[in-house]
Scaffold this active site. Structure first.
Site, PDB file in Angstrom:
ATOM      1  N   LYS A  22       0.845  -1.204   0.000  1.00  0.00           N
ATOM      2  CA  LYS A  22       0.000   0.000   0.000  1.00  0.00           C
ATOM      3  C   LYS A  22       0.877   1.250   0.000  1.00  0.00           C
ATOM      4  O   LYS A  22       0.642   2.192  -0.760  1.00  0.00           O
ATOM      5  CB  LYS A  22      -0.901  -0.004   1.237  1.00  0.00           C
ATOM      6  CG  LYS A  22      -1.689   1.283   1.395  1.00  0.00           C
ATOM      7  CD  LYS A  22      -2.538   1.298   2.646  1.00  0.00           C
ATOM      8  CE  LYS A  22      -1.703   1.362   3.912  1.00  0.00           C
ATOM      9  NZ  LYS A  22      -2.437   1.835   5.100  1.00  0.00           N
ATOM     10  N   ASP A  49      -7.816   1.848  -0.002  1.00  0.00           N
ATOM     11  CA  ASP A  49      -6.992   3.050   0.153  1.00  0.00           C
ATOM     12  C   ASP A  49      -6.391   3.495  -1.179  1.00  0.00           C
ATOM     13  O   ASP A  49      -6.251   4.690  -1.448  1.00  0.00           O
ATOM     14  CB  ASP A  49      -5.861   2.799   1.171  1.00  0.00           C
ATOM     15  CG  ASP A  49      -6.386   2.902   2.600  1.00  0.00           C
ATOM     16  OD1 ASP A  49      -7.618   2.902   2.780  1.00  0.00           O
ATOM     17  OD2 ASP A  49      -5.558   2.985   3.528  1.00  0.00           O
ATOM     18  N   ASN A  92     -10.606   6.404   4.735  1.00  0.00           N
ATOM     19  CA  ASN A  92      -9.733   6.378   5.920  1.00  0.00           C
ATOM     20  C   ASN A  92      -8.290   6.153   5.473  1.00  0.00           C
ATOM     21  O   ASN A  92      -7.513   5.496   6.152  1.00  0.00           O
ATOM     22  CB  ASN A  92     -10.191   5.258   6.872  1.00  0.00           C
ATOM     23  CG  ASN A  92      -9.666   5.481   8.284  1.00  0.00           C
ATOM     24  OD1 ASN A  92      -9.069   6.520   8.582  1.00  0.00           O
ATOM     25  ND2 ASN A  92      -9.875   4.509   9.149  1.00  0.00           N
ATOM     26  N   GLY A  94      -4.903   7.234   5.149  1.00  0.00           N
ATOM     27  CA  GLY A  94      -3.865   8.177   5.581  1.00  0.00           C
ATOM     28  C   GLY A  94      -2.809   8.384   4.509  1.00  0.00           C
ATOM     29  O   GLY A  94      -2.303   9.489   4.322  1.00  0.00           O
ATOM     30  N   ARG A 122      -8.210  11.638  13.228  1.00  0.00           N
ATOM     31  CA  ARG A 122      -6.765  11.385  13.134  1.00  0.00           C
ATOM     32  C   ARG A 122      -6.059  12.723  12.896  1.00  0.00           C
ATOM     33  O   ARG A 122      -6.352  13.424  11.931  1.00  0.00           O
ATOM     34  CB  ARG A 122      -6.473  10.393  12.003  1.00  0.00           C
ATOM     35  CG  ARG A 122      -7.126   9.043  12.252  1.00  0.00           C
ATOM     36  CD  ARG A 122      -6.998   8.106  11.089  1.00  0.00           C
ATOM     37  NE  ARG A 122      -5.623   7.648  10.891  1.00  0.00           N
ATOM     38  CZ  ARG A 122      -5.246   6.849   9.888  1.00  0.00           C
ATOM     39  NH1 ARG A 122      -6.149   6.437   9.002  1.00  0.00           N
ATOM     40  NH2 ARG A 122      -4.004   6.478   9.757  1.00  0.00           N
ATOM     41  N   ASP A 316       3.700  -1.147  12.004  1.00  0.00           N
ATOM     42  CA  ASP A 316       2.491  -1.862  11.575  1.00  0.00           C
ATOM     43  C   ASP A 316       2.610  -3.359  11.806  1.00  0.00           C
ATOM     44  O   ASP A 316       1.706  -3.988  12.369  1.00  0.00           O
ATOM     45  CB  ASP A 316       2.207  -1.594  10.090  1.00  0.00           C
ATOM     46  CG  ASP A 316       1.591  -0.219   9.888  1.00  0.00           C
ATOM     47  OD1 ASP A 316       1.246   0.426  10.906  1.00  0.00           O
ATOM     48  OD2 ASP A 316       1.473   0.219   8.731  1.00  0.00           O
ATOM     49  N   GLU A 344      -5.909   3.542  12.405  1.00  0.00           N
ATOM     50  CA  GLU A 344      -7.304   3.310  12.024  1.00  0.00           C
ATOM     51  C   GLU A 344      -8.217   3.304  13.251  1.00  0.00           C
ATOM     52  O   GLU A 344      -9.379   3.672  13.192  1.00  0.00           O
ATOM     53  CB  GLU A 344      -7.427   1.989  11.266  1.00  0.00           C
ATOM     54  CG  GLU A 344      -7.044   2.064   9.797  1.00  0.00           C
ATOM     55  CD  GLU A 344      -5.548   2.121   9.551  1.00  0.00           C
ATOM     56  OE1 GLU A 344      -4.772   2.318  10.510  1.00  0.00           O
ATOM     57  OE2 GLU A 344      -5.158   1.975   8.377  1.00  0.00           O
ATOM     58  N   HIS A 389      -8.263  -3.011   9.354  1.00  0.00           N
ATOM     59  CA  HIS A 389      -7.848  -4.201   8.613  1.00  0.00           C
ATOM     60  C   HIS A 389      -6.828  -5.024   9.372  1.00  0.00           C
ATOM     61  O   HIS A 389      -6.863  -6.256   9.364  1.00  0.00           O
ATOM     62  CB  HIS A 389      -7.282  -3.777   7.252  1.00  0.00           C
ATOM     63  CG  HIS A 389      -6.175  -2.764   7.329  1.00  0.00           C
ATOM     64  ND1 HIS A 389      -5.031  -2.857   6.591  1.00  0.00           N
ATOM     65  CD2 HIS A 389      -5.998  -1.650   8.091  1.00  0.00           C
ATOM     66  CE1 HIS A 389      -4.235  -1.843   6.865  1.00  0.00           C
ATOM     67  NE2 HIS A 389      -4.801  -1.094   7.769  1.00  0.00           N
ATOM     68  N   ARG A 390      -5.896  -4.352  10.055  1.00  0.00           N
ATOM     69  CA  ARG A 390      -4.841  -5.125  10.731  1.00  0.00           C
ATOM     70  C   ARG A 390      -5.370  -5.893  11.946  1.00  0.00           C
ATOM     71  O   ARG A 390      -4.853  -6.959  12.280  1.00  0.00           O
ATOM     72  CB  ARG A 390      -3.669  -4.226  11.116  1.00  0.00           C
ATOM     73  CG  ARG A 390      -3.017  -3.617   9.906  1.00  0.00           C
ATOM     74  CD  ARG A 390      -1.575  -3.270  10.069  1.00  0.00           C
ATOM     75  NE  ARG A 390      -1.130  -2.618   8.849  1.00  0.00           N
ATOM     76  CZ  ARG A 390      -0.845  -3.242   7.715  1.00  0.00           C
ATOM     77  NH1 ARG A 390      -0.925  -4.544   7.646  1.00  0.00           N
ATOM     78  NH2 ARG A 390      -0.485  -2.560   6.648  1.00  0.00           N
ATOM     79  N   LYS A 415      -9.234  -2.656   2.947  1.00  0.00           N
ATOM     80  CA  LYS A 415      -8.365  -1.472   2.972  1.00  0.00           C
ATOM     81  C   LYS A 415      -7.018  -1.757   2.322  1.00  0.00           C
ATOM     82  O   LYS A 415      -6.477  -0.938   1.603  1.00  0.00           O
ATOM     83  CB  LYS A 415      -8.182  -1.018   4.419  1.00  0.00           C
ATOM     84  CG  LYS A 415      -7.428   0.287   4.576  1.00  0.00           C
ATOM     85  CD  LYS A 415      -7.476   0.714   6.039  1.00  0.00           C
ATOM     86  CE  LYS A 415      -6.520   1.846   6.335  1.00  0.00           C
ATOM     87  NZ  LYS A 415      -6.912   3.134   5.826  1.00  0.00           N
TER      88      LYS A 415
END
Ligand code: DC
Length: 651
Positions: A22, A49, A92, A94, A122, A316, A344, A389-390, A415
């Site tokens: 991404k 995204d 969403n 970023g 955010r 991440d 997120e 998503h994570r 995402k």
């Protein structure tokens, strides 16, 4: 609420080709849009995204086209965006919102940028403050310091120094660096405070250099954009696999045997998250790495060990370590993860809440988390995913503790990784897809293979036969597509211990009648019937794996199956087998009529528009005309041994 149930699993092995990164996809798109010339971007990630970025670029007057697969061509604007007015919705994302804010602030136009509710929570004040130093006119339309934003035309100071804070998010510095060449003058960016997530800045600098702008840096405090810097397309660029996404699969291998190999990232990657593999190795996992692949296996001892780690370099992927910690001996402490709080969702709080659902002891700090592992997974858990998503991907791993796990709102993975769960299932529950024409014997072979390997078995033809039987019983005409689809959508059928039930009654014999056989082939031609049965068939894929037989197992229902077999025999041989079967059952039969029927059914199954009977290019051909059942079964098991040694080990 929508949910996905993952069955208990204990083993994971196989290989996964990763979707594009991404971070790299959205950076390439923006750089290509601002560059002189046309850029061909190969293997772009196609996720929510990235789609937000693509839509925004189109609204800003950038011409892009999709080519084959995930290849895109972008015609650059050679400087600021052509559209001087636009309203952008960025969801969403970023990685779209921050860099576009910076690029638009220097584009002398009138723009509004907004996103989903969480995007508006955010912070973006650090970036806006930096851009205002250059003269940008940016206003907050909601809360001070947060999106949505309005950008108005302004006189931008060319060159000079700009200061940006580095403690909250590295994306602000990334955004500034990528936008500054638009001023046409050299500039110096000073970073105030400690810069977090530095590997992401490495990605930014690396990609800017590929587009002709080399940034000089002095440690992590000062970055210089040279005078006259201008983006020029390098022609063609390739998006690496997503290193953060790799973390889930590698961890599956480290927890549950392995080996699991990810392809698309490795030693040569420019993404900092490949160093996640080092963290797994420090927990005891056996890791091997090539230029563009990484492989993980469980420790020799079988059990991971706890880890203490400053995660600044892998923010991440570090989330995945928190879930790996459930499986490790001791207490894992992850520090320097304050940025989790503004992602997120508040990821520290979310992680702590969900980990506790498995009975883990979790300590939550302002910028750290400690998880005590070595659990016996005794509980079933329903995991909330917080539109993150994570969270969803991380917690899929918990089913490897041998417990069922329910994932709420599983589609949040769109995402970054739309088919994540399918790929994950491919490791914990591989599918052997056996397709072929009627009466080829594939049902007998598939059931025997499943039995020998201890795998689940799906007779997909039985579902179409049940729809036909239910329709005949309810008086629904076999050409009434809508009526048939309604039956298929709520088919009161179940498979229990080898018995096939319709409305609670044994229908095993009834669905094999010639009337049902012909009826099934007719109902199967309606796209709405097929669509109504699709997810039902996929739900049969559960650990430790599935043997699925039908017409479109390899082409439509399980296209990612690691082993596909096209099992066939001549029409004459099939008619003869069917004839013997009927005679053995004491029924009367005429071989010429059977042959004629088979040919008609073959023609109908092969000629229909949706999911026709076909041999996939990646399927292996098994012609059983001159084979016994035992020989055919042995042939398939040998292929399983070659392709899926772990599954074959059970035979
Ligand atoms: O495999 P079988 O003979 O029991 O299948 C009955 C009918 O259902 C057959 O005519 C084709 C159809 N079918 C299908 O279209 N797709 C499948 N995956 C399985 C069967």
């Amino acid at each position: 609420m929508e949910y996905l149930d993952l069955a208990p699993a204990s083993h994971a092995s196989g290989s996964v080709r990763l979707p594009g990164s991404k971070s790299i996809s959205n950076r390439f798109l923006l750089l290509a849009a601002l560059a002189e010339g046309e850029t061909s971007i190969r293997d772009l990630l196609l996720s929510d995204d990235v789609k937000r970025m693509l839509e925004a670029l189109r609204a800003l007057g950038i011409d892009w086209q999709r080519g084959e697969g995930n290849d895109f061509r972008v015609r650059g604007a050679d400087g600021a965006f052509p559209a001087k007015q636009a309203e952008l919705f960025l969801g969403n994302a970023g990685t779209a919102f921050r860099p576009l804010t910076a690029a638009l602030a220097l584009s002398k136009g009138h723009y509004r940028l907004c996103g989903v509710a969480r995007m508006h929570e955010r912070p973006i004040g650090d970036l806006v403050d930096a851009l205002r130093q250059l003269g940008a006119d940016i206003r907050y339309l909601g809360n001070e310091g947060f999106p949505p934003l309005e950008i108005r035309p302004a006189t931008i100071r060319a060159g000079g120094r700009v200061t940006v804070r580095g403690e909250a998010s590295s994306q602000f510095l990334t955004a500034l660096l990528m936008a500054l060449p638009l001023t046409g003058a050299g500039a110096v960016v000073d970073v105030a405070g400690e810069l977090i997530s530095r590997p992401y800045i490495d990605i930014t600098l690396n990609l800017m250099a590929r587009f002709g702008v080399t940034v000089e840096r002095d440690g992590w405090r000062e970055f210089r954009i040279p005078a006259g810097a201008r983006y020029r397309s390098p022609g063609m660029v390739f998006v690496e696999g997503d290193a953060s996404s790799a973390s889930y699969f590698l961890t599956a291998g480290a927890i549950a045997g392995g080996p699991v190999r990810v392809e698309g990232v490795g030693r040569d990657s420019i993404q900092g998250d490949v160093r996640f593999a080092e963290a797994l190795a420090a927990m005891g996992a056996r890791i091997e790495m090539g230029p563009n692949w990484i492989e993980a296996r469980a420790p020799e001892s079988g059990r991971l060990q706890a880890l203490e780690l400053d995660c600044n370099h892998i923010p991440d992927a570090a989330m995945t370590l928190a879930v790996a910690a459930l499986f490790a001996e001791g207490t894992t402490r992850l520090t320097n993860i304050a940025s989790w709080r503004v992602k997120e969702t508040d990821r520290i709080a979310a992680m702590a809440t969900e980990l506790r659902k498995f009975g883990a002891k979790v300590e939550e700090g302002a910028d750290s988390i400690a998880v005590s592992g070595g659990l016996t997974f005794v509980q079933n858990a329903a995991i909330d995913t917080y539109d993150d998503h994570r969270m969803a991907m991380c917690f899929s791993l918990a089913c490897l503790g041998g417990v069922p796990v329910r994932i709420h709102d599983p589609s949040c993975v769109n995402k970054t990784f739309p088919d994540y769960f399918e790929r994950f299932a491919g490791l914990v529950a591989p599918v052997i897809a056996i397709d072929g024409p009627s009466a080829s014997g594939k049902g007998t072979v598939a059931a025997l293979v499943a039995g020998k390997l201890g795998l689940h078995y799906l007779d997909s033809g039985a579902l179409y036969r049940l729809v036909a039987l239910a329709a005949l019983r309810r008086g629904v005409a076999l050409d009434d597509g809508e009526g048939l689809a309604r039956i298929a959508g709520s088919l009161p059928a179940s498979f229990e211990g080898g018995r096939i039930l319709l409305d609670g009654e044994d229908a095993g014999t009834a669905i094999r009648s010639e009337e049902c056989s012909a009826g099934a082939s007719k109902v199967a031609a309606f796209p709405a019937v097929r669509a109504a049965l699709l997810e039902r068939q996929r739900a049969y894929r559960q650990a430790p794996g599935l043997v699925a037989e039908g017409r479109d197992m390899g082409s439509v229902v399980f296209p990612g199956a690691p082993l596909k077999v096209f099992l066939t025999a001549t029409a004459e041989a099939r008619a003869e087998r069917r004839y013997k079967q009927l005679i053995d059952k004491g029924m009367s039969a005429n071989i010429d009529i059977l042959l004629q029927d088979l040919r008609e059914r073959d023609a109908r199954d092969s000629a229909r528009a949706v999911a026709p009977l076909q041999k996939c290019a990646d399927a292996e051909l098994l012609d059983t005309t001159a084979m016994t059942v035992d020989e055919a079964v042995a042939w398939v098991i040998e292929r399983v041994r070659q392709r899926l040694p772990q599954a074959a080990a059970r035979s």
